[in-house]
Design a protein around this motif. Structure first.
Motif, PDB file in Angstrom:
ATOM      1  N   VAL A 296     -33.868  21.227   4.492  1.00 52.97           N
ATOM      2  CA  VAL A 296     -34.540  20.517   5.606  1.00 52.97           C
ATOM      3  C   VAL A 296     -35.491  21.746   6.373  1.00 52.97           C
ATOM      4  O   VAL A 296     -34.719  22.349   6.926  1.00 52.97           O
ATOM      5  N   PRO A 297     -36.684  22.054   5.841  1.00 47.97           N
ATOM      6  CA  PRO A 297     -37.452  23.203   6.878  1.00 47.97           C
ATOM      7  C   PRO A 297     -37.798  22.831   8.061  1.00 47.97           C
ATOM      8  O   PRO A 297     -38.244  21.557   8.405  1.00 47.97           O
ATOM      9  N   LEU A 298     -37.336  23.822   9.190  1.00 50.44           N
ATOM     10  CA  LEU A 298     -37.746  23.764  10.403  1.00 50.44           C
ATOM     11  C   LEU A 298     -38.382  24.812  10.888  1.00 50.44           C
ATOM     12  O   LEU A 298     -38.238  25.886  10.820  1.00 50.44           O
ATOM     13  N   GLU A 305     -38.633  20.614  21.799  1.00 55.96           N
ATOM     14  CA  GLU A 305     -38.328  19.087  21.672  1.00 55.96           C
ATOM     15  C   GLU A 305     -38.515  18.551  20.321  1.00 55.96           C
ATOM     16  O   GLU A 305     -37.582  17.808  19.926  1.00 55.96           O
ATOM     17  N   ARG A 306     -39.518  18.938  19.463  1.00 51.03           N
ATOM     18  CA  ARG A 306     -39.676  18.514  18.222  1.00 51.03           C
ATOM     19  C   ARG A 306     -38.760  18.870  17.381  1.00 51.03           C
ATOM     20  O   ARG A 306     -38.041  18.195  16.401  1.00 51.03           O
ATOM     21  N   LEU A 307     -38.198  20.139  17.141  1.00 51.53           N
ATOM     22  CA  LEU A 307     -37.301  20.680  16.507  1.00 51.53           C
ATOM     23  C   LEU A 307     -35.699  19.972  16.651  1.00 51.53           C
ATOM     24  O   LEU A 307     -35.159  19.613  16.034  1.00 51.53           O
ATOM     25  N   ALA A 308     -35.524  19.682  18.147  1.00 51.62           N
ATOM     26  CA  ALA A 308     -34.442  19.031  18.378  1.00 51.62           C
ATOM     27  C   ALA A 308     -34.424  17.576  18.016  1.00 51.62           C
ATOM     28  O   ALA A 308     -33.399  16.960  17.351  1.00 51.62           O
ATOM     29  N   TYR A 309     -35.407  16.687  17.915  1.00 51.27           N
ATOM     30  CA  TYR A 309     -35.640  15.471  17.186  1.00 51.27           C
ATOM     31  C   TYR A 309     -35.444  15.479  15.676  1.00 51.27           C
ATOM     32  O   TYR A 309     -34.533  14.863  15.333  1.00 51.27           O
ATOM     33  N   MET A 310     -35.945  16.683  15.316  1.00 51.81           N
ATOM     34  CA  MET A 310     -35.788  16.655  13.612  1.00 51.81           C
ATOM     35  C   MET A 310     -34.214  17.069  13.403  1.00 51.81           C
ATOM     36  O   MET A 310     -33.705  16.485  12.392  1.00 51.81           O
ATOM     37  N   LEU A 329     -32.698  28.233  19.698  1.00 51.57           N
ATOM     38  CA  LEU A 329     -32.768  26.810  18.815  1.00 51.57           C
ATOM     39  C   LEU A 329     -32.229  25.875  19.669  1.00 51.57           C
ATOM     40  O   LEU A 329     -30.972  26.132  20.326  1.00 51.57           O
ATOM     41  N   PRO A 330     -32.287  24.407  19.744  1.00 50.73           N
ATOM     42  CA  PRO A 330     -31.767  23.592  20.262  1.00 50.73           C
ATOM     43  C   PRO A 330     -30.607  22.929  19.327  1.00 50.73           C
ATOM     44  O   PRO A 330     -30.752  21.804  18.671  1.00 50.73           O
TER      45      PRO A 330
END
Length: 752
Positions: A296-298, A305-310, A329-330
């Motif tokens: 899963v590429p991040l 916030e977007r990274l945390a959701y993904m 990183l979250p």
């Protein structure tokens, strides 16, 4: 009356099937019935009435005919109203290019005398003369008449809009619809047969004969391992001054794969990877596949916030990253591994390939794309789909040991999949660009020259920046330029032909939901006014369908549906959305079709031309953006009551807002906390209310252009330097006037 209803009804269905529109307006000439008022005069005493028919694919034939009868009788009750007065009353915008209210005419004459049988007392001889119209007032006219007990019909058309084969085909389709309507008045018009068997066979089957035998039962990494055994000492991976041979890359990836296996990584286990372009990125991706997992590429440039959701939505329990990113990183509760830590930590692991039982349908990756609901969604693709895509690419374009592929696409974009793995399975060199290098044409030119790059990818907007960069002609090593992600402008194609004549240019098309690309086109100078997206790749099928999943004729626009082995397995954890977008195939029992939402048409030879979107999805810089995701996020702001986002007037993204209370002043910064930079609007325009149409729907065409909505005092540039700079901005951004106080980015500029 019944015959008139039937003939016009079939014509309406034909127009509905050809245009996809549910609101059909046909002009019908009506003779003046007050004969006493015009007796003795010479002139044209026919009025035109507009018969408007609203229909869907679910409308039954009997309902359609009854509606036409009611509309016709209602119109005749007011036939004295001149057509010109109707146009004036409705305040229709007049145009020299088409008639107002309708562009299609239907005229029926119940009885026409047989001239050959007419005799005259004066001895005058009458003979039938074949007549051919040379001009037409309308885009299309259907004339029908009854003569000697036979029904006759003729189509007159504007030859700058239609060609003869299209009209001949349209006549056949109208006849078939008419025959079907006579047989059964209870049929739904969306189910009426329009195509003959030969045309159906060509559209559905002949143009989809793409079967090829590929090793699709094996994993992506298996093909790379095969190549490592064939050429262990050949250079495989280059980043900066570091080069790994195939044997070295394979060994490092194997060691990491064994370590991942100890952490529970196996088939269909998702592993996150958040890292900048580097040697470690490639090793990490390959190791995840070798361990049986799916990556899963991040993108580390995404907001927290977007990274945390993904991370939460994907359900990953393990994240691979680099030491400089760990603290930001979250990832509470998620296990982290820094891939750039000293390599000694892997010394105890085997350099041999892990023995993992893998099914071809196991996931290879889950890539997140913009979502219309306000949150990104992950599309999961299988090894079989990706191996098919890479095998086709090798068969079509043939990489070898002397080739070098530049990997520069962000790995959150599915084009990166072939950039990473195609060269490694064919013995070519994979050259990884430095972080940020993909945005700078001058640095790309230098990299291409230093590494003798033969193959690379561009989104068309970046290709245009690259091809106009001074010194681009020095990229003589290029033999393949692959484009995808956006519509390829004809001008960009011509510029490549002129400046890099040794490089072949390929235009590919495909959504994330179908393993990178599904159609291909080798660009040639064929004198067309656009660049096609071509034909389906091996083991894929393309279908241009209407709303009822009927194939539409060549030359008629419809929605593109995809079938075959390249389709994604599903949207991750979204069964309802998966069922909505992946539908049962009406052509192949047990198979699925993916609804792309793209509007296309097929030429007479089956080549597909891209026409645009059927929804409000857009692509900027090759990145898919669901405007609904931005709108949903804006609506979460406490001072925003209504919001709509669109692309207009050559500007990137424009947000129209109705405020709730005081005007927000922090919208850009607020959005950047949850959306990537490319999804943040350039303009924010406040309106007292959003414009709506007569039926209460948002009237997007009535939204003001940014310059009209936000007038500001113009301050002219001063001196030679400012004047020259303003002229450059005006040329590059396509704006008429640039002043001292204008902002490059707010005028529509971006990093490209």
């Amino acid at each position: 009356v019944t015959l008139f209803m039937l003939l016009l009804g079939a014509f309406n269905v034909l127009l509905h099937r050809y245009t996809g529109q549910g609101d059909i307006r046909v002009g019908v000439p009506i003779a003046n019935r007050n004969r006493t008022e015009v007796e003795g005069l010479i002139g044209f005493f026919v009025n035109t009435q507009v018969l408007r028919t609203e229909l869907t694919g679910q409308t039954r034939v009997a309902e359609l005919l009854q509606g036409i009868k009611e509309h016709a009788l209602g119109a005749q009750a007011h036939q004295e109203l001149p057509f010109e007065r109707l146009v004036e009353a409705l305040k229709i915008e007049r145009s020299l290019s088409h008639t107002p209210l309708f562009q299609v005419m239907y005229n029926h004459q119940p009885v026409v005398a047989d001239i050959a049988s007419v005799s005259t007392a004066s001895g005058l001889e009458l003979a039938l003369v074949e007549w051919q119209g040379r001009t037409t007032q309308f885009d299309l006219t259907l004339d029908t008449y009854e003569k000697s007990g036979t029904l006759h019909a003729a189509l007159t058309y504007a030859n700058d809009l239609f060609d003869t084969p299209t009209i001949e085909r349209m006549a056949r389709h109208w006849t078939r619809l008419l025959q079907a309507m006579v047989l059964d008045g209870e049929q739904r018009i969306g189910e009426l047969p329009m195509l003959d068997a030969a045309e159906q066979q060509r559209l559905v089957h002949s143009w989809n004969q793409t079967t090829e035998a590929y090793p699709t039962e094996r994993g992506i990494h298996h093909l790379i391992e095969d190549q490592a055994r064939r050429s262990p000492d050949a250079p495989a991976l280059v980043f900066g001054t570091t080069t790994l041979t195939y044997a070295q890359l394979d060994a490092r990836a194997n060691q990491l794969a064994h370590a991942l296996g100890e952490q529970g990584v196996g088939p269909d286990v998702l592993v996150g990877i958040c890292i900048e372009r580097s040697i470690e990125m490639v090793v990490g991706l390959l190791a995840i596949l070798k361990a049986g997992g799916a990556y899963v590429p991040l993108d580390p440039e995404y907001p927290q916030e977007r990274l945390a959701y993904m991370i939460e939505d994907s359900g990953i329990q393990l994240l691979l990253s680099q030491q400089s990113l760990l603290a930001s990183l979250p990832v509470a509760g998620i296990q982290l591994i820094a891939l750039d830590q000293p390599a000694l930590w892997l010394d105890g692991y085997s350099r041999e390939s892990p023995n993992v039982a893998l099914n071809a349908l196991n996931l290879a990756y889950v890539i997140y794309t913009s979502g219309s609901t306000g949150k990104p969604k992950g599309a999961g693709n299988s090894h079989r789909a990706v191996v098919n895509r890479l095998s086709w690419m090798q068969q079509a374009y043939g990489l070898g040991a002397n080739d070098a592929v530049l990997q520069k696409t962000p790995f959150s974009f599915d084009v990166s999949v072939w950039e990473f793995f195609w060269p490694l399975m064919t013995g070519a060199r994979l050259v990884v660009a430095a972080p940020g290098e993909h945005r700078e044409p001058a640095r790309l030119i230098d990299t291409i020259g230093r590494h003798a790059i033969t193959t690379l990818h561009f989104v068309p907007s970046m290709l245009q920046a690259f091809i106009h960069e001074p010194g681009v002609q020095a990229c003589a090593s290029l033999t393949r330029i692959v484009c995808s992600g956006e519509a390829l402008p004809l001008d960009a194609q011509q510029q490549v032909f002129a400046k890099l004549p040794a490089a072949a240019l390929y235009n590919l098309y495909g959504p994330t939901e179908a393993a990178i690309d599904v159609t291909h086109w080798t660009c040639i100078d064929e004198g067309a006014d656009s660049v096609p997206i071509g034909r389906p790749i091996a083991n894929l099928g393309t279908y241009v369908l209407d709303a009822q999943l009927n194939p539409v004729p060549a030359g008629v626009s419809g929605e593109l549906y995809l079938g075959g082995v390249g389709l994604a397995r599903s949207y991750h954890r979204r069964p309802a959305l998966t069922a909505e977008r992946f539908v049962p195939s009406p052509f192949v029992t047990g198979e699925r079709l993916y609804r792309t939402g793209d509007r296309v048409r097929q030429r007479a030879d089956g080549v597909i031309e891209y026409l645009g979107r059927l929804d409000h999805q857009v692509k900027l810089r090759g990145l898919r953006i669901e405007l609904g995701e931005i709108e949903a996020r804006l609506m979460q702001h406490p001072h925003v009551r209504e919001a709509v986002v669109l692309v207009q007037g050559g500007k990137p993204l424009i947000a129209y807002l109705v405020h709730a209370g005081e005007a927000p002043t922090d919208l850009k910064a607020w959005l950047l906390g949850s959306l990537p930079e490319y999804m943040v609007p350039t303009h924010f325009i406040a309106l007292p209310k959003l414009p709506v149409t007569a039926n209460g729907k948002l009237d997007r065409k009535a939204l003001p252009a940014p310059d009209a909505a936000q007038p500001q005092a113009f301050v002219a540039p001063q001196g030679d330097l400012q004047t020259a700079l303003a002229a450059i901005w005006s040329d590059v951004l396509g704006v008429e006037q640039v002043g001292q106080d204008d902002n490059f980015f707010e005028l529509g500029g971006d990093s490209i």
